[in-house]
Design an enzyme around this catalytic site. Structure first.
Site, PDB file in Angstrom:
ATOM      1  N   ASP A 164      -8.016  -5.133  -0.037  1.00 34.83           N
ATOM      2  CA  ASP A 164      -8.527  -5.863  -1.194  1.00 34.83           C
ATOM      3  C   ASP A 164      -8.231  -7.349  -1.157  1.00 34.83           C
ATOM      4  O   ASP A 164      -8.761  -8.104  -1.957  1.00 34.83           O
ATOM      5  CB  ASP A 164      -7.941  -5.264  -2.483  1.00 34.83           C
TER       6      ASP A 164
ATOM      7  N   HIS B 118       0.855  -1.196   0.000  1.00 36.18           N
ATOM      8  CA  HIS B 118       0.000   0.000   0.000  1.00 36.18           C
ATOM      9  C   HIS B 118       0.881   1.233   0.000  1.00 36.18           C
ATOM     10  O   HIS B 118       1.953   1.222   0.604  1.00 36.18           O
ATOM     11  CB  HIS B 118      -0.898   0.001   1.252  1.00 36.18           C
TER      12      HIS B 118
HETATM   13  N1  CMC Z   1       4.132  -7.635  -4.841  1.00 31.33           N
HETATM   14  C1  CMC Z   1       5.474  -7.650  -5.025  1.00 31.33           C
HETATM   15  N2  CMC Z   1       6.280  -6.589  -4.879  1.00 31.33           N
HETATM   16  C2  CMC Z   1       5.686  -5.425  -4.549  1.00 31.33           C
HETATM   17  C3  CMC Z   1       4.297  -5.315  -4.349  1.00 31.33           C
HETATM   18  C4  CMC Z   1       3.518  -6.480  -4.495  1.00 31.33           C
HETATM   19  N3  CMC Z   1       2.186  -6.431  -4.312  1.00 31.33           N
HETATM   20  N4  CMC Z   1       3.978  -4.043  -4.027  1.00 31.33           N
HETATM   21  C5  CMC Z   1       5.137  -3.373  -4.022  1.00 31.33           C
HETATM   22  N5  CMC Z   1       6.176  -4.207  -4.334  1.00 31.33           N
HETATM   23  C6  CMC Z   1       7.599  -3.838  -4.392  1.00 31.33           C
HETATM   24  C7  CMC Z   1       7.894  -3.051  -5.658  1.00 31.33           C
HETATM   25  O1  CMC Z   1       8.293  -3.905  -6.707  1.00 31.33           O
HETATM   26  C8  CMC Z   1       8.987  -2.140  -5.208  1.00 31.33           C
HETATM   27  O2  CMC Z   1      10.193  -2.880  -5.196  1.00 31.33           O
HETATM   28  P1  CMC Z   1      11.599  -2.152  -5.509  1.00 31.33           P
HETATM   29  O3  CMC Z   1      11.813  -1.177  -4.391  1.00 31.33           O
HETATM   30  O4  CMC Z   1      12.561  -3.294  -5.493  1.00 31.33           O
HETATM   31  O5  CMC Z   1      11.448  -1.495  -6.846  1.00 31.33           O
HETATM   32  C9  CMC Z   1       8.636  -1.817  -3.752  1.00 31.33           C
HETATM   33  O6  CMC Z   1       7.844  -2.931  -3.299  1.00 31.33           O
HETATM   34  C10 CMC Z   1       7.837  -0.519  -3.576  1.00 31.33           C
HETATM   35  O7  CMC Z   1       6.725  -0.554  -4.478  1.00 31.33           O
HETATM   36  P2  CMC Z   1       6.069   0.731  -5.139  1.00 31.33           P
HETATM   37  O8  CMC Z   1       5.287   0.296  -6.326  1.00 31.33           O
HETATM   38  O9  CMC Z   1       7.119   1.772  -5.331  1.00 31.33           O
HETATM   39  O10 CMC Z   1       5.091   1.218  -3.988  1.00 31.33           O
HETATM   40  P3  CMC Z   1       3.842   2.154  -4.168  1.00 31.33           P
HETATM   41  O11 CMC Z   1       3.601   2.767  -2.840  1.00 31.33           O
HETATM   42  O12 CMC Z   1       4.015   3.078  -5.321  1.00 31.33           O
HETATM   43  O13 CMC Z   1       2.693   1.127  -4.569  1.00 31.33           O
HETATM   44  C11 CMC Z   1       0.813  -0.299  -4.570  1.00 31.33           C
HETATM   45  C12 CMC Z   1       1.651   0.729  -3.761  1.00 31.33           C
HETATM   46  C13 CMC Z   1      -0.466  -0.574  -3.777  1.00 31.33           C
HETATM   47  C14 CMC Z   1       0.422   0.288  -5.923  1.00 31.33           C
HETATM   48  C15 CMC Z   1       1.642  -1.590  -4.747  1.00 31.33           C
HETATM   49  O14 CMC Z   1       1.995  -2.115  -3.497  1.00 31.33           O
HETATM   50  C16 CMC Z   1       0.909  -2.641  -5.592  1.00 31.33           C
HETATM   51  O15 CMC Z   1       0.972  -2.604  -6.804  1.00 31.33           O
HETATM   52  N6  CMC Z   1       0.176  -3.608  -4.908  1.00 31.33           N
HETATM   53  C17 CMC Z   1      -0.621  -4.566  -5.608  1.00 31.33           C
HETATM   54  C18 CMC Z   1      -1.943  -3.941  -6.056  1.00 31.33           C
HETATM   55  C19 CMC Z   1      -2.900  -3.734  -4.900  1.00 31.33           C
HETATM   56  O16 CMC Z   1      -3.130  -4.605  -4.078  1.00 31.33           O
HETATM   57  N7  CMC Z   1      -3.526  -2.535  -4.863  1.00 31.33           N
HETATM   58  C20 CMC Z   1      -4.506  -2.167  -3.850  1.00 31.33           C
HETATM   59  C21 CMC Z   1      -4.018  -1.089  -2.957  1.00 31.33           C
HETATM   60  S1  CMC Z   1      -5.105  -0.777  -1.580  1.00 31.33           S
HETATM   61  C22 CMC Z   1      -6.468  -0.008  -2.282  1.00 31.33           C
HETATM   62  C23 CMC Z   1      -6.903   1.275  -1.638  1.00 31.33           C
HETATM   63  O17 CMC Z   1      -6.588   1.568  -0.465  1.00 31.33           O
HETATM   64  O18 CMC Z   1      -7.587   2.028  -2.366  1.00 31.33           O
END
Ligand code: CMC
Length: 436
Positions: free
Chosen positions: A371, A314
């Site tokens: 989710d 998240h």
């Molecule tokens: N599985 C594997 N690796 C992950 C995941 C995951 N679900 N989420 C983040 N990472 C890794 C990512 O690859 C990155 O690694 P590195 O530092 O080596 O490049 C690191 O963790 C940080 O990720 P980020 O994408 O920079 O983090 P963010 O804050 O921009 O993204 C997120 C948050 C929710 C988009 C992401 O965690 C994700 O894509 N999760 C899966 C989709 C999901 O479940 N979304 C629902 C979110 S909750 C809904 C709401 O509250 O509205």
């Protein structure tokens, strides 16, 4: 509603020095949470803007509605922890709390329920809008259209400077969203619309409009009614998320509130926001059995593989999402009540266990989010995946209208107008077509 306003901490400033600039920026403190640097005078004093794509470090407004501590995994509505509200309260009370700032007394609650249920029906003309859509239209596409269309039915609600008219528009939206959502579903399956029943609770009325048919009796199960109510509570608000910021930005120009909520629906529809529970369910279906989990964990960790564990991680929570804890229990209750032995639930529990012990997920602070369990629960309750985001929109309408009201009433509110770092062509002269 309390009138506490954020304030500049008297003697605290942040010094920014360099490149010929030496400026003291005031620091603002809220009731809890990090201090905020007040950069409103930055451009006037230095001729510089700040750069913050995705607003990861920018407070776009002052708010008294919802507070998230991502490190602790804490979510508070008007100060009350989400776990306590989910366990001890109900959605109508939570709606009142978010909208008005305090929990209602018994009589305030009764009046609020009576006032909102009075608005559950939609104008009969709206039926014609549905007939204009294809039967296989995504229900969120339909929602964006019909919610926006409400603006055409309520001209009186366009005077947004009148707090009374704002509140009536808010009640209308909270009351009509379940009706519009159930109509979108009924239209897609070719069944007649079911009118709202004001003798039922908010959640039960919605389940009734969704699943009842005119030719037989439909009794709403109390367990499913409670599950629906808690799911609505968990999704009611989440401070300045993308769709809420969209509603605020749209509303900042003085736009019609129904049109603003329609804009919120459009933003929520995106897979990175409201669409993730559908993706989490599809992922669990793809994994299928617990023995395949290690393969998917390995893929999630592989930098060369775009696969991510859906329902994990998240932007704000760097700990267990408190809503996921509540939903795991709700998923249990629903599956028990319906006597469903869903193998996906086993896959989900095993996946959660393995991921929480894995160094990669621990180090990156990736925990299950809201989710992760909601898809399994909603699907067991009989909702098709295309309706998941619609349910989210029903619940979030309460947050959207609360935040919209707060924004309009805020004396420092101005039209939202971000700046940019321009990297396009500098000024150049027009060339006639034969000289290009
Ligand atoms: N599985 C594997 N690796 C992950 C995941 C995951 N679900 N989420 C983040 N990472 C890794 C990512 O690859 C990155 O690694 P590195 O530092 O080596 O490049 C690191 O963790 C940080 O990720 P980020 O994408 O920079 O983090 P963010 O804050 O921009 O993204 C997120 C948050 C929710 C988009 C992401 O965690 C994700 O894509 N999760 C899966 C989709 C999901 O479940 N979304 C629902 C979110 S909750 C809904 C709401 O509250 O509205």
């Amino acid at each position: 509603m309390s009138n506490v306003k954020a304030r500049s901490a008297p003697d605290k400033t942040l010094s920014v020095t360099g490149d010929g600039v030496n400026i003291e920026l005031p620091l603002m403190t809220g009731t809890v949470g990090p201090e905020v640097v007040d950069i409103r005078k930055l451009y006037a004093k230095t001729g510089m803007f700040t750069y913050d794509p995705g607003f990861t470090s920018t407070a776009s407004c002052e708010s008294q509605i919802t507070y998230i501590d991502g490190e602790k995994g804490e979510l508070l509505y008007r100060g009350y922890p989400i776990e306590q509200l989910a366990e001890k309260s109900d959605f109508m009370e939570v709606a009142y709390l978010l909208l008005k700032g305090e929990l209602p007394t018994k009589s305030e609650k009764e009046k609020f329920i009576s006032d909102t249920t009075y608005h559950t029906m939609v104008h009969e003309q709206l039926n014609h809008f549905y007939n204009g859509f294809r039967r296989d239209a995504h229900p969120m596409a339909v929602m964006v259209g019909v919610v926006g269309a409400l603006a055409a039915f309520y001209h009186d609600s366009t005077d947004i400077t009148d707090p009374r008219q704002r509140m009536i528009a808010s009640y209308r939206m909270i009351a009509k969203m379940p009706t519009l959502a159930a109509m979108a579903y009924k239209y897609s399956v070719g069944q007649p619309f079911i009118y709202p029943r004001n003798d039922l609770s908010y959640a039960a009325n919605f389940l009734h409009m969704m699943f009842a048919v005119p030719c037989e009796e439909y009794n709403v199960s109390p367990t499913l009614e409670r599950a629906m109510d808690v799911i609505f509570t968990l999704h009611a608000d989440h401070e300045q998320n993308a769709s809420t910021s969209t509603v605020r930005l749209a509303g900042s120009s003085g736009a019609n509130p129904f049109a603003c909520i329609s804009a919120g629906c459009a933003c929520l529809w995106g897979p990175a926001h409201g669409g993730a529970n559908e993706a989490a369910l599809l992922m669990l279906q793809e994994i299928g059995t617990p023995d395949r989990i290690p393969e998917y964990i390995a893929r999630a960790k592989d930098r060369n593989d775009p696969f991510r564990l859906m329902g994990f991680g998240h932007r704000v929570y760097k700990n267990y999402d408190p809503r996921a804890t509540v939903l795991r229990k709700i998923a249990h209750d629903v599956l028990d009540e319906l006597n469903i032995k869903d193998p996906l639930f086993e896959v989900a529990r095993e996946l959660e266990k393995i991921a929480l012990e894995d160094e990669y997920f621990i180090e990156k602070k990736l925990y299950p989010n809201v989710d992760f369990y909601s898809g399994i629960t909603l699907s067991a309750m009989g909702f098709p995946t295309s309706m998941f985001t619609v349910l989210f929109a029903i619940a979030r309408t309460v947050g959207w209208v609360s935040q919209w009201n707060e924004m309009i009433a805020d004396p420092v509110q101005r039209i939202g107008r971000p700046r940019q770092l321009y990297t396009g062509a500098p000024k150049r002269d027009f060339l006639p077509i034969d000289k290009r």
